[in-house]
Scaffold this motif. Structure first.
Motif, PDB file in Angstrom:
ATOM      1  N   GLY A 181      -2.023  -3.480  -2.861  1.00 47.72           N
ATOM      2  CA  GLY A 181      -1.728  -2.589  -3.974  1.00 47.72           C
ATOM      3  C   GLY A 181      -2.511  -1.293  -3.956  1.00 47.72           C
ATOM      4  O   GLY A 181      -2.442  -0.533  -4.922  1.00 47.72           O
ATOM      5  N   GLY A 182      -3.264  -1.010  -2.888  1.00 45.99           N
ATOM      6  CA  GLY A 182      -4.050   0.217  -2.819  1.00 45.99           C
ATOM      7  C   GLY A 182      -3.212   1.406  -2.385  1.00 45.99           C
ATOM      8  O   GLY A 182      -1.981   1.366  -2.359  1.00 45.99           O
ATOM      9  N   SER A 183      -3.905   2.482  -2.000  1.00 46.64           N
ATOM     10  CA  SER A 183      -3.199   3.703  -1.602  1.00 46.64           C
ATOM     11  C   SER A 183      -3.947   4.370  -0.467  1.00 46.64           C
ATOM     12  O   SER A 183      -5.177   4.268  -0.363  1.00 46.64           O
ATOM     13  CB  SER A 183      -3.075   4.672  -2.784  1.00 46.64           C
ATOM     14  N   VAL A 184      -3.171   5.069   0.374  1.00 45.07           N
ATOM     15  CA  VAL A 184      -3.725   5.865   1.468  1.00 45.07           C
ATOM     16  C   VAL A 184      -3.043   7.238   1.426  1.00 45.07           C
ATOM     17  O   VAL A 184      -1.822   7.318   1.418  1.00 45.07           O
ATOM     18  CB  VAL A 184      -3.486   5.196   2.843  1.00 45.07           C
ATOM     19  N   SER A 185      -3.846   8.283   1.374  1.00 48.90           N
ATOM     20  CA  SER A 185      -3.282   9.637   1.350  1.00 48.90           C
ATOM     21  C   SER A 185      -3.761  10.383   2.595  1.00 48.90           C
ATOM     22  O   SER A 185      -4.934  10.308   2.972  1.00 48.90           O
ATOM     23  CB  SER A 185      -3.724  10.398   0.090  1.00 48.90           C
ATOM     24  N   ILE A 186      -2.820  11.122   3.221  1.00 50.50           N
ATOM     25  CA  ILE A 186      -3.109  11.821   4.472  1.00 50.50           C
ATOM     26  C   ILE A 186      -2.672  13.265   4.308  1.00 50.50           C
ATOM     27  O   ILE A 186      -1.555  13.555   3.872  1.00 50.50           O
ATOM     28  CB  ILE A 186      -2.359  11.170   5.653  1.00 50.50           C
ATOM     29  N   SER A 187      -3.579  14.189   4.664  1.00 45.70           N
ATOM     30  CA  SER A 187      -3.250  15.617   4.578  1.00 45.70           C
ATOM     31  C   SER A 187      -3.528  16.277   5.918  1.00 45.70           C
ATOM     32  O   SER A 187      -4.435  15.878   6.649  1.00 45.70           O
ATOM     33  CB  SER A 187      -4.073  16.300   3.480  1.00 45.70           C
ATOM     34  N   ILE A 209       0.862  -1.195   0.000  1.00 45.45           N
ATOM     35  CA  ILE A 209       0.000   0.000   0.000  1.00 45.45           C
ATOM     36  C   ILE A 209       0.890   1.233   0.000  1.00 45.45           C
ATOM     37  O   ILE A 209       1.824   1.340   0.802  1.00 45.45           O
ATOM     38  CB  ILE A 209      -0.917   0.017   1.234  1.00 45.45           C
ATOM     39  N   LYS A 210       0.596   2.165  -0.870  1.00 42.35           N
ATOM     40  CA  LYS A 210       1.367   3.398  -0.976  1.00 42.35           C
ATOM     41  C   LYS A 210       0.753   4.462  -0.064  1.00 42.35           C
ATOM     42  O   LYS A 210      -0.420   4.820  -0.207  1.00 42.35           O
ATOM     43  CB  LYS A 210       1.373   3.891  -2.417  1.00 42.35           C
ATOM     44  N   ILE A 211       1.556   4.943   0.915  1.00 47.28           N
ATOM     45  CA  ILE A 211       1.097   5.997   1.830  1.00 47.28           C
ATOM     46  C   ILE A 211       1.742   7.309   1.436  1.00 47.28           C
ATOM     47  O   ILE A 211       2.973   7.422   1.373  1.00 47.28           O
ATOM     48  CB  ILE A 211       1.438   5.650   3.294  1.00 47.28           C
ATOM     49  N   THR A 212       0.925   8.312   1.159  1.00 43.54           N
ATOM     50  CA  THR A 212       1.422   9.648   0.797  1.00 43.54           C
ATOM     51  C   THR A 212       0.876  10.665   1.794  1.00 43.54           C
ATOM     52  O   THR A 212      -0.229  10.506   2.324  1.00 43.54           O
ATOM     53  CB  THR A 212       0.976  10.027  -0.622  1.00 43.54           C
ATOM     54  N   THR A 213       1.675  11.714   2.023  1.00 38.67           N
ATOM     55  CA  THR A 213       1.262  12.761   2.956  1.00 38.67           C
ATOM     56  C   THR A 213       1.383  14.128   2.312  1.00 38.67           C
ATOM     57  O   THR A 213       2.226  14.347   1.449  1.00 38.67           O
ATOM     58  CB  THR A 213       2.129  12.732   4.235  1.00 38.67           C
ATOM     59  N   ALA A 214       0.511  15.039   2.724  1.00 39.37           N
ATOM     60  CA  ALA A 214       0.562  16.445   2.292  1.00 39.37           C
ATOM     61  C   ALA A 214       0.343  17.286   3.538  1.00 39.37           C
ATOM     62  O   ALA A 214      -0.782  17.373   4.052  1.00 39.37           O
ATOM     63  CB  ALA A 214      -0.514  16.723   1.241  1.00 39.37           C
TER      64      ALA A 214
END
Length: 950
Positions: A703-709, A664-669
């Motif tokens: 294979g999903g994604s999680v984005s955190i802002s 799982i791809k974790i991205t932050t903003a």
């Protein structure tokens, strides 16, 4: 040549014409009477037919409705899912609902509940009674007046009905002419439904009666011209019958309405006879008046000229007065023509004088002129000599004013009408004031009529001079007029009442007393206020507060019950926490120790599984206790200084391992301001982040994604909003289930084979923490597309420098073995549980500490008195003497203030920690005790000891 013969001929012709007109009016009146009489009789027949049909149909519908409601009660008895306890508990409510819906119809309800029997009745005072019945008797069933049901379980229900009395009450609202009658035909029985003379003997003609019965038997309605016999009196009239059924209870009944023919025609006869007589007299009088007018016209004219001259003089004299009164004077002759009017008319009515005079010409159709002329004619007919009335007048400029007309009618010495003189006054301001006064009085009267309070007015001596009582209260009615206040209330309440009355009268301030009355209907409580109405009168308002007293009593009982339940719940949770955390202390403590020993890869894997399982169980316990705190309103906010972005990154780090495993791809903003120092309860925010980020990773497939802002928005001064959003590409949530996500213990997938485990408390706790911190949680999701969780909380800008904060934070130590040499302390361990004692021994051995052991609080107290220690690790719950009591005893001993005491307990409530600190403990460790937490406490108190020495 004399014209006297022509005058006599004219007089004779006029007389003959008058007689002819009188005879013509009489003939027309008689014809009109018979036409009206026939029309009235036909109309009343149609009305009687409709009334009978409407009453019978509505009565039949009411009985059908009763049977449906009775069937609902029978269905209740036949419900196989209910046991006998349910029947007993709800039977009274169900039965009362049916009985109350049909007042007067149901006499008695018997119910056989197999092991007991009861019957229900409604008393004359509308009291609903449930009474045990020694034996259910089926013979109570009466044909045509009862309903009976039973079920396979042996339960039986029987309604006994009053059909005739119910019918009598039901048809009361259906109007008939005076002298009419209402009857109920059941078989060969005629039942008199007239409330005025129910026992009056009525006899029907046998032939007509047989015809009615035949029609009823085949279901035909009918109308009959019949003759009844009531005692010695024969009555001709019209009878209408309409057959109907009392549902399944009784068939082939008929409702009969009867009216007297004489009553229908007598009113018409009397009314029209009087009317025709008046018309003839008026016609004769008009003819005579016309004849006399022909002879005396010249004399009228002469007298009118004389009177006009006199009136004109009077008119001039009163002009000055009328200007002040906002009025004007007018004169008119016997034809209704205005002969003169004062100049003030134009100012008041807003019309030019010539227009005003033109409006009073004989051919005028002006509405106000016709009104005035009609008033004059009515006054002449009534033989009065003046007019006095007022009405609304609309001026040409559309402004409406109120005018008052007073007119004196003028007659000559022979009594002949010559005209009149009148005064028209603008009374708009007075009228508006009087209307406001009337409205005010009406509002006051409406308030008094609808106010539920009891109102009494007294003289200054306390004697009742007026009252208002909406409900009947014995002793507080007309009989109280003239009585003194001292005898209106019970003797035991007299002195306080008289004292309040005297203070209110003397000081002019409201005095309030509460009074209790024991009435035949039960005890009632009143709040009575006494105050002066004016210099000579006093007033009291008595408000019935019986329901309030009952509510207050119930509220106190409910609060006591709630407090008891809360205490029981707290005790249960405390015991549950202690009982679960005690073995968890041993489990997780051993895991910490075992993790420090050499292990191969397989053993490490097994240990990791055990550790994760223990941590999961500990998390479940923490969730339950946290939710209990929130629910009880006992969760506190403890602000600390920190950087929101760094706290978020710490929580994300926890899930990087699981995210990499699931690819799982974790991205932050993160906004730049979120990297500044702020003050808030970061532990609670981290708890929310841990839950939301954990859910996002857990419910996102491979294979999903999680984005955190995260960003910070300024509100004012040092107050900001911390806004955070966690978005995932997971399985999503059905839209209809989103509102329930934050309910405690709710799970979208709740089957025993669900893919994701948990308590269902995480989001409920997160939502309440966010609300506690002044924010809100927003959830949006679509099945198969993922979810988005957003929340915002209030935070404050910190007034410390970032570098200063870093200097206060030391690097975390990773190896604590042998620290006893570096931070030596003399320790006493007070612990009674063998498992916990064994664990603490292993931990302290690995840390390199020697220590003494006390198995209860009393032993610990004795040992600190004999030997000097630096620190006592004191278990809170121990036999003989618990840790709290032992700590208090130690602190009471002189010289023991420098001894550090750290409490050990499986109880995690804030109240428990507060009790520990209040007893004299310096610190508190909750079980399960982790090796690192224990090591940090030992280091901290060693450093504190050194600082004290320095």
């Amino acid at each position: 040549m004399s014209n006297k013969p022509y005058k006599n001929l004219s007089f004779l012709l006029t007389t003959a014409l008058g007689i002819f007109l009188v005879l013509l009016v009489v003939a027309l009146g008689v014809s009109f009477y018979f036409a009206i009489s026939d029309a009235q009789l036909a109309s009343r027949k149609v009305f009687l037919n409709k009334q009978t049909e409407l009453a019978a149909r509505e009565l039949e519908m009411e009985i059908d409705k009763f049977e449906d409601d009775a069937e609902s009660m029978f269905s209740f008895l036949e419900d196989k899912d209910l046991d006998l306890d349910d029947y007993r508990q709800d039977l009274t409510t169900v039965t009362r609902k049916v009985v109350n819906s049909y007042p007067g119809l149901i006499d008695t309800v018997w119910v056989n509940l197999v092991d007991s029997a009861v019957y229900f009745t409604m008393t004359d005072r509308n009291d609903f009674l449930r009474t045990p019945y020694n034996g259910f008797v089926r013979s109570n069933y009466r044909e045509n007046s009862s309903l009976y049901r039973s079920n396979p379980q042996g339960m039986q229900a029987l309604f006994r009905l009053n059909l005739s009395e119910f019918t009598k009450d039901f048809v009361t609202n259906y109007y008939l002419n005076a002298g009419g009658g209402k009857f109920l035909l059941i078989g060969d029985q005629i039942i008199n439904l007239n409330p005025q003379n129910p026992d009056s003997p009525i006899e029907f003609d046998k032939e007509v009666f047989n015809t009615i019965k035949s029609d009823v038997a085949v279901g035909l309605k009918g109308m009959y011209n019949i003759q009844l016999r009531e005692g010695d009196r024969k009555i001709d009239g019209i009878l209408v019958q309409y057959p109907f059924d009392f549902g399944n209870i009784l068939e082939n009944a008929s409702l009969i309405f009867f009216i007297e023919t004489e009553q229908l025609t007598s009113g018409i006869y009397n009314t029209y006879l009087l009317l025709f007589s008046v018309l003839i007299l008026l016609l004769i009088g008009t003819i005579i008046f016309f004849i006399l007018s022909l002879r005396n016209n010249q004399n009228y004219q002469k007298q009118l000229e004389k009177n006009s001259k006199e009136i004109s003089e009077l008119f001039d004299q009163q002009n000055l007065l009328l200007k002040e009164l906002k009025g004007f004077v007018y004169f008119h002759n016997h034809k209704g023509e205005i002969t003169d009017v004062s100049e003030e008319m134009e100012k008041i009515l807003g019309s030019p004088k010539d227009v005003f005079l033109e409006a009073f010409r004989p051919e005028s159709t002006h509405e106000d002129v016709l009104r005035l002329k009609q008033k004059v004619y009515d006054a002449l007919d009534a033989k009065t000599t003046f007019l006095d009335f007022e009405y609304d007048y609309v001026r040409p400029d559309k402004r409406k004013i109120r005018v008052k007309i007073f007119e004196k009618l003028l007659f000559d010495k022979n009594g002949r009408f010559n005209g009149g003189i009148g005064i028209c006054t603008d009374i708009t301001s007075q009228f508006e004031f009087s209307q406001k006064l009337i409205q005010s009085e009406n509002r006051l009267r409406t308030v008094l009529e609808n106010i539920p309070d009891v109102i009494f007015i007294y003289d200054n001596e306390g004697n009742v001079i007026d009252f208002h009582v909406k409900d009947k209260i014995p002793g507080w009615d007309k009989s109280s007029l003239g009585k003194n206040i001292s005898i209106l209330l019970p003797p035991d309440q007299r002195d306080e009442t008289l004292q309040a009355f005297d203070i209110a009268r003397r000081e002019g301030q409201i005095q309030t007393v509460n009074r209790k009355l024991n009435l035949p209907t039960g005890t009632r409580y009143f709040e009575i206020r006494y105050f002066p109405l004016d210099e000579d009168r006093m007033m009291s308002l008595a408000k019935d507060i019986t329901n309030q007293k009952i509510w207050e009593k119930g509220l106190v009982e409910a609060m006591n019950a709630a407090d008891e339940a809360s205490r029981a719940k707290s005790e249960f949770l405390a015991n549950m926490s202690h009982e679960i955390r005690t073995p968890m202390n041993g489990l997780l403590g051993i895991i910490d120790l075992l993790e420090m020993t050499p292990l191969d890869s397989e053993q490490t894997q097994y240990l990791e599984i055990i550790k994760n399982s223990g941590n999961s169980l500990l998390g479940i316990i923490k969730d339950i206790l946290d939710y209990s705190k929130i629910e009880a309103g006992k969760m506190d906010i403890n602000p600390t200084v920190g950087v929101p972005a760094e706290e978020l990154e710490k929580q994300i780090q926890i899930f990087y391992g699981l995210a990499q495993k699931k690819k799982i791809k974790i991205t932050t903003a993160i906004g730049s301001e979120a990297r500044e120092l702020f003050e808030t309860d970061f532990d609670r925010i981290n708890q929310v982040l841990l839950n939301l980020v954990g859910n996002a990773v857990k419910f996102t497939p491979m294979g999903g994604s999680v984005s955190i802002s995260m960003d910070v928005e300024k509100i004012e001064d040092d107050l900001f909003y911390l806004k955070t959003q966690i978005k995932d590409s997971g399985i999503g949530i059905p839209e209809e289930l989103i509102p329930m996500l934050t309910e405690p213990f709710f799970q979208v997938e709740s089957s025993s084979t669900r893919s994701f485990q948990g308590t269902g408390l995480g989001l409920a706790i997160a939502k309440r923490i966010i609300e506690l911190m002044g924010g809100e949680l927003d959830i949006t999701s679509k099945v198969g597309e993922g979810s988005k969780f957003s929340f915002s909380v209030l935070i404050n800008k910190a007034n410390v420098e970032k570098e200063a904060l870093k200097n206060k934070t030391s690097d975390e130590r990773k190896n604590w073995f042998g620290m006893g040499n570096e931070y030596p302390l003399r320790l006493l361990l007070a612990e009674d549980n063998d498992l916990n004692l064994q664990l603490m021994q292993l931990m302290l051995d690995q840390l390199g500490y020697k220590f003494d052991i006390a198995r209860n609080g009393l032993d610990a107290l004795k040992m600190v008195m004999k030997k000097e220690y630096d620190m006592v690790l004191m278990d809170v719950q121990m036999p003989v003497m618990n840790g709290l009591e032992a700590t208090r005893k130690i602190r009471e001993t002189p010289g023991m203030d420098k001894l550090f005491i750290v409490g050990l307990s499986a109880n995690v409530f804030d109240e428990d920690q507060k009790k520990a600190i209040e007893s004299g403990m310096d610190d508190y460790l909750t079980k399960p005790i982790r090796l690192i937490a224990l090591a940090q406490k030992l280091e901290y108190y060693y450093m504190k000891k050194q600082n004290v020495k320095a």
